[in-house]
Motif scaffolding. Sequence first.
Motif, PDB file in Angstrom:
ATOM      1  N   HIS A 189      -2.301  -8.437  -6.465  1.00  0.00           N
ATOM      2  CA  HIS A 189      -2.911  -9.233  -5.395  1.00  0.00           C
ATOM      3  C   HIS A 189      -3.691  -8.335  -4.435  1.00  0.00           C
ATOM      4  CE1 HIS A 189      -3.599 -12.701  -2.875  1.00  0.00           C
ATOM      5  NE2 HIS A 189      -3.199 -12.004  -1.830  1.00  0.00           N
ATOM      6  N   ALA A 190      -3.127  -7.185  -4.115  1.00  0.00           N
ATOM      7  CA  ALA A 190      -3.819  -6.243  -3.226  1.00  0.00           C
ATOM      8  C   ALA A 190      -5.152  -5.809  -3.836  1.00  0.00           C
ATOM      9  CB  ALA A 190      -2.939  -5.028  -2.945  1.00  0.00           C
ATOM     10  N   GLU A 191      -5.163  -5.571  -5.146  1.00  0.00           N
ATOM     11  CA  GLU A 191      -6.404  -5.186  -5.830  1.00  0.00           C
ATOM     12  C   GLU A 191      -7.420  -6.332  -5.789  1.00  0.00           C
ATOM     13  OE1 GLU A 191      -7.893  -4.289 -10.371  1.00  0.00           O
ATOM     14  OE2 GLU A 191      -5.858  -3.679  -9.827  1.00  0.00           O
ATOM     15  N   TRP A 192      -6.939  -7.553  -6.037  1.00  0.00           N
ATOM     16  CA  TRP A 192      -7.830  -8.725  -6.018  1.00  0.00           C
ATOM     17  C   TRP A 192      -8.436  -8.908  -4.624  1.00  0.00           C
ATOM     18  CZ3 TRP A 192      -7.648 -13.303  -3.210  1.00  0.00           C
ATOM     19  CH2 TRP A 192      -8.573 -14.275  -3.588  1.00  0.00           C
ATOM     20  N   ILE A 193      -7.577  -8.837  -3.610  1.00  0.00           N
ATOM     21  CA  ILE A 193      -8.055  -9.115  -2.257  1.00  0.00           C
ATOM     22  C   ILE A 193      -8.986  -8.018  -1.745  1.00  0.00           C
ATOM     23  CG2 ILE A 193      -6.298  -8.142  -0.715  1.00  0.00           C
ATOM     24  CD1 ILE A 193      -6.199 -11.090   0.419  1.00  0.00           C
ATOM     25  N   GLU A 194      -8.782  -6.790  -2.207  1.00  0.00           N
ATOM     26  CA  GLU A 194      -9.650  -5.682  -1.789  1.00  0.00           C
ATOM     27  C   GLU A 194     -11.084  -5.898  -2.267  1.00  0.00           C
ATOM     28  OE1 GLU A 194     -10.730  -2.210   0.099  1.00  0.00           O
ATOM     29  OE2 GLU A 194      -8.833  -3.280   0.267  1.00  0.00           O
TER      30      GLU A 194
END
Length: 191
Positions: free
Chosen positions: A78-83
């Motif tokens: 999720h952190a990768e997606w949101i970044e």
Amino acid sequence: MRKLVLFLHASLDGFVEGPNGEMDIGWVSYDADLEKHAKEILSTADTVLWGRGTYQMMHSYWPSVPSDPSASQHERDHAEWIEKTAKIVFSTTLEKVEWNNSRLVKEDIEEEINNLKQQPGKDMVILGSPRFAHHLMQLDLIDEYKITVSPVLIGKGLPLFHGIKEKINLKLIENKTFDSGAIGLVYQTVR
């Protein structure tokens, strides 16, 4: 035309925040099933819309997740997606936004969102930001409501729907029941 999607977790008695302002802390039936469901929903979006408070909360947390050894794989994904996802922050009080792929909108919310809907790309999603969502509901700008209802009654807090002055007709287009007892509902705005 792109859609504006509201994605929120709610209690069975219709609250999106607990009595102390907490968002889905401790009362959302979040498990691997709901993680998969959220990932499916977010895979259809390439833009996140937030109000000031949610932006600040998300910015204070998600950029640190990739370096956190205790973060789960779901949190890292999720952190990768949101970044890499475009983030549009609507605020009259912020002077700037500094997160990667972020842009600040300070005025003409309705015009801005209608212009965004005309641009090419995937859907736009409001993640959290229930007060901002209330304002967009009043302007009838939300095209789909993707609500996950947890099997819990919290008694008081911030309601999912607030301040709606005109009737908004909705059509149920999908529902799922999860092992936790949570229900995923997708309603489309009928115009």
